[in-house]
Motif scaffolding. Sequence first.
Motif, PDB file in Angstrom:
ATOM      1  N   ALA A 110      -4.077   2.288   0.549  1.00  0.00           N
ATOM      2  CA  ALA A 110      -3.334   1.177   1.148  1.00  0.00           C
ATOM      3  C   ALA A 110      -4.128   0.447   2.216  1.00  0.00           C
ATOM      4  O   ALA A 110      -4.120  -0.789   2.280  1.00  0.00           O
ATOM      5  CB  ALA A 110      -2.027   1.695   1.736  1.00  0.00           C
ATOM      6  N   ILE A 111      -4.845   1.198   3.080  1.00  0.00           N
ATOM      7  CA  ILE A 111      -5.479   0.593   4.248  1.00  0.00           C
ATOM      8  C   ILE A 111      -6.997   0.538   4.104  1.00  0.00           C
ATOM      9  O   ILE A 111      -7.610  -0.527   4.204  1.00  0.00           O
ATOM     10  CB  ILE A 111      -5.104   1.359   5.542  1.00  0.00           C
ATOM     11  CG1 ILE A 111      -3.583   1.576   5.630  1.00  0.00           C
ATOM     12  CG2 ILE A 111      -5.622   0.609   6.761  1.00  0.00           C
ATOM     13  CD1 ILE A 111      -2.755   0.303   5.574  1.00  0.00           C
ATOM     14  N   TRP A 116       5.291   4.961  -2.184  1.00  0.00           N
ATOM     15  CA  TRP A 116       4.130   5.279  -3.032  1.00  0.00           C
ATOM     16  C   TRP A 116       4.394   6.528  -3.860  1.00  0.00           C
ATOM     17  O   TRP A 116       4.005   6.622  -5.016  1.00  0.00           O
ATOM     18  CB  TRP A 116       2.918   5.451  -2.124  1.00  0.00           C
ATOM     19  CG  TRP A 116       1.605   5.684  -2.779  1.00  0.00           C
ATOM     20  CD1 TRP A 116       0.820   4.776  -3.424  1.00  0.00           C
ATOM     21  CD2 TRP A 116       0.865   6.923  -2.787  1.00  0.00           C
ATOM     22  NE1 TRP A 116      -0.367   5.368  -3.839  1.00  0.00           N
ATOM     23  CE2 TRP A 116      -0.352   6.681  -3.460  1.00  0.00           C
ATOM     24  CE3 TRP A 116       1.113   8.200  -2.290  1.00  0.00           C
ATOM     25  CZ2 TRP A 116      -1.317   7.672  -3.646  1.00  0.00           C
ATOM     26  CZ3 TRP A 116       0.154   9.197  -2.476  1.00  0.00           C
ATOM     27  CH2 TRP A 116      -1.047   8.921  -3.145  1.00  0.00           C
ATOM     28  N   ARG A 165       6.087  -7.933   5.321  1.00  0.00           N
ATOM     29  CA  ARG A 165       5.516  -7.618   4.000  1.00  0.00           C
ATOM     30  C   ARG A 165       6.255  -8.356   2.894  1.00  0.00           C
ATOM     31  O   ARG A 165       5.638  -8.891   1.958  1.00  0.00           O
ATOM     32  CB  ARG A 165       5.558  -6.100   3.753  1.00  0.00           C
ATOM     33  CG  ARG A 165       4.879  -5.685   2.449  1.00  0.00           C
ATOM     34  CD  ARG A 165       4.844  -4.182   2.283  1.00  0.00           C
ATOM     35  NE  ARG A 165       6.137  -3.606   2.039  1.00  0.00           N
ATOM     36  CZ  ARG A 165       6.731  -3.562   0.837  1.00  0.00           C
ATOM     37  NH1 ARG A 165       6.121  -4.083  -0.223  1.00  0.00           N
ATOM     38  NH2 ARG A 165       7.905  -3.004   0.698  1.00  0.00           N
ATOM     39  N   ASP A 203       2.584  -8.088  -0.684  1.00  0.00           N
ATOM     40  CA  ASP A 203       1.780  -6.884  -0.453  1.00  0.00           C
ATOM     41  C   ASP A 203       0.307  -7.200  -0.216  1.00  0.00           C
ATOM     42  O   ASP A 203      -0.326  -6.635   0.687  1.00  0.00           O
ATOM     43  CB  ASP A 203       1.902  -5.938  -1.645  1.00  0.00           C
ATOM     44  CG  ASP A 203       3.145  -5.073  -1.575  1.00  0.00           C
ATOM     45  OD1 ASP A 203       4.048  -5.395  -0.787  1.00  0.00           O
ATOM     46  OD2 ASP A 203       3.216  -4.076  -2.324  1.00  0.00           O
ATOM     47  N   ARG A 204      -0.277  -8.070  -1.043  1.00  0.00           N
ATOM     48  CA  ARG A 204      -1.709  -8.314  -0.935  1.00  0.00           C
ATOM     49  C   ARG A 204      -2.072  -8.838   0.445  1.00  0.00           C
ATOM     50  O   ARG A 204      -2.971  -8.314   1.109  1.00  0.00           O
ATOM     51  CB  ARG A 204      -2.191  -9.312  -2.004  1.00  0.00           C
ATOM     52  CG  ARG A 204      -3.727  -9.426  -2.057  1.00  0.00           C
ATOM     53  CD  ARG A 204      -4.202 -10.819  -2.374  1.00  0.00           C
ATOM     54  NE  ARG A 204      -3.833 -11.784  -1.367  1.00  0.00           N
ATOM     55  CZ  ARG A 204      -4.475 -11.963  -0.209  1.00  0.00           C
ATOM     56  NH1 ARG A 204      -5.514 -11.212   0.113  1.00  0.00           N
ATOM     57  NH2 ARG A 204      -4.060 -12.884   0.651  1.00  0.00           N
ATOM     58  N   LEU A 242      -1.349  -6.142   3.356  1.00  0.00           N
ATOM     59  CA  LEU A 242      -2.310  -5.046   3.450  1.00  0.00           C
ATOM     60  C   LEU A 242      -3.702  -5.555   3.820  1.00  0.00           C
ATOM     61  O   LEU A 242      -4.438  -4.883   4.560  1.00  0.00           O
ATOM     62  CB  LEU A 242      -2.346  -4.263   2.151  1.00  0.00           C
ATOM     63  CG  LEU A 242      -1.048  -3.496   1.833  1.00  0.00           C
ATOM     64  CD1 LEU A 242      -1.123  -2.866   0.452  1.00  0.00           C
ATOM     65  CD2 LEU A 242      -0.741  -2.443   2.890  1.00  0.00           C
ATOM     66  N   THR A 262      -3.649  -6.150   7.537  1.00  0.00           N
ATOM     67  CA  THR A 262      -3.664  -4.853   8.225  1.00  0.00           C
ATOM     68  C   THR A 262      -5.075  -4.266   8.213  1.00  0.00           C
ATOM     69  O   THR A 262      -5.556  -3.722   9.217  1.00  0.00           O
ATOM     70  CB  THR A 262      -2.673  -3.895   7.552  1.00  0.00           C
ATOM     71  OG1 THR A 262      -1.365  -4.481   7.579  1.00  0.00           O
ATOM     72  CG2 THR A 262      -2.638  -2.557   8.269  1.00  0.00           C
ATOM     73  N   ARG A 263      -5.763  -4.413   7.088  1.00  0.00           N
ATOM     74  CA  ARG A 263      -7.132  -3.907   6.969  1.00  0.00           C
ATOM     75  C   ARG A 263      -8.054  -4.613   7.974  1.00  0.00           C
ATOM     76  O   ARG A 263      -8.891  -3.979   8.620  1.00  0.00           O
ATOM     77  CB  ARG A 263      -7.607  -4.134   5.530  1.00  0.00           C
ATOM     78  CG  ARG A 263      -8.830  -3.341   5.121  1.00  0.00           C
ATOM     79  CD  ARG A 263      -9.025  -3.419   3.609  1.00  0.00           C
ATOM     80  NE  ARG A 263      -7.902  -2.821   2.905  1.00  0.00           N
ATOM     81  CZ  ARG A 263      -7.063  -3.472   2.099  1.00  0.00           C
ATOM     82  NH1 ARG A 263      -7.240  -4.756   1.855  1.00  0.00           N
ATOM     83  NH2 ARG A 263      -6.071  -2.844   1.527  1.00  0.00           N
TER      84      ARG A 263
END
Length: 556
Positions: A274-275, A356, A411, A416-417, A420, A423-424
């Motif tokens: 995820a990250i 997940w 989110r 999602d794309r 995340l 966040t990355r």
Amino acid sequence: MTPSLAALLLAAQAPASLPAPVPPMTARSGGAIAPERAALRLEQADIAIEALPAKRRLSGRATLTIVATAAVPRITLDLDGVLTVSDVALGSVPLPREAWRQVDGQIRIDRPIAAGGTAVVRVTYAGPPRVARRAPWDDGFVWAESNGKPWFASTAQGMGCDLWWPCLDFPQGEPGGVTLHLTVPAGLSAPANGVLTGIDQLRDGRSTWHWKSGPVNPYALAISVGPYRELTGRYRSRYGNVIPLSFWYLEGNDAKAARLFAEFPPMLDFLETAIGPYPFGAEKMGVVETPYLGMEHQTINAYGNGYKPAPEGFDWLLQHEFSHEWFGNQMTAADWDDFWLHEAFAQYMQPLYARWREGDARYISMLLTQQQRIVARAPLIAGKPQSTSETAAGPGADVYFKGAWMLHTLRHLIGDRAFLAATRRLVYGRPDPRPGNFRPRFGTTQDFIAAVAQESGRDLGWFFDVYLREAALPDLVERHGGNTLTLRWAVPGNRPFPLPVEIAVDGVVQQVPMTGGVAVLPVPAGAHVVLDPMARVLRRSAALERMQAPSPATAR
């Protein structure tokens, strides 16, 4: 870290049962920092500690390599006043007693450093460290026994690193590297941060454990000592590197420890998926059983949840603290005003991990439980430097639960794309993290807002203005008239808030764009309308407010 920063810090500030005055600590951890302190950088810390559990004392020597980014007239370090300094040296030269003083929880050394200059300070000290009465809701050492042998550990998130070592007690006082030398009685182990470089067996049965770590969040440096057994393993990351796994647990817990150890790989796989890459793969994923609930000590997370079975199928405490390796240890809040970046993300990783593993039903059930703990009495950020006590008195536990729900709403808003990817960027400072191409970094609220704008292609200032900078939650007001339904977002200061919302009309779900914060829809009279049927939006709930309101008996 764990259940409530507000409870942790407030309990620490006013423990009614403490006897007689004890020497003061520094006034606070973090907050506004004087320029001469803000100019100091702790390049390296070499800390030697002997633990004396029979006397509940420590004896220590810390050698600190300090660099000044601007000229400073003196060097000021933080150290709890219960620990008495006996000697201070610059390099190998002891300073005369009149050149330094220990006062108000600080060591003040009357020696200047020029801009760009370096000083190597050696501090020798000893004493009984503060005892945590309800760790981790307060800080200090917890002294206990297991199988008749000493078992003890430190925790310092709220009160700060100066509880047991002389440090710069604010987030950017993070040391660039740490070497720990822990001497403990016979029969005890001393797992700690980083990589174990050796164990010296002393003639009288004591042992000295040597650990070496890269940059460490000041409060995430920790001591844990006990009659431990160790489970070890190796995890092959999806990034190609191999990560050492270690779990130090107490004798008698072998079967339960093995079950918990089996949870390490899936937690790693989820967070790496995820990250991004586990930030400390060159050191270890480490966990140690402690005589208190838990804390996110870098590469040696404290675990004291008692191996409780849970309906989610995983240990919430282990997963929460492990998430902090990304949110807190790799990315450290630049100021305590940004502390929600640690706790909101770590809190949100629990339902995301459940999704997940099991899907949306488990995800939303966990979020609905968290929602009941939102109080919304203060903004998540103040917009200025904050100390730990100011953060506790302000948003308190909302940095966990309101913050997590804000991320849930975000989110769904951007997908999602984008969520995340943003966040990355926050965690690693780059979109393409790989083992070896990043280092621990400081993060700010504005960093995340900018990353969201970059990845979503949208200016969402209106979203963050309401959820971060206002106390009250947005209220979705509905009004029915004939064959028309009017929806309006009511937010503090009548700010613009065009947050889309789903509605179900007689079971048919549609998304309403809420342009300008208002929507007028044709809805047949008598139709059954459900607002936000999948609970995608953080908003005011009259039902939860009634549930949280004190009863007449408790209000008196």
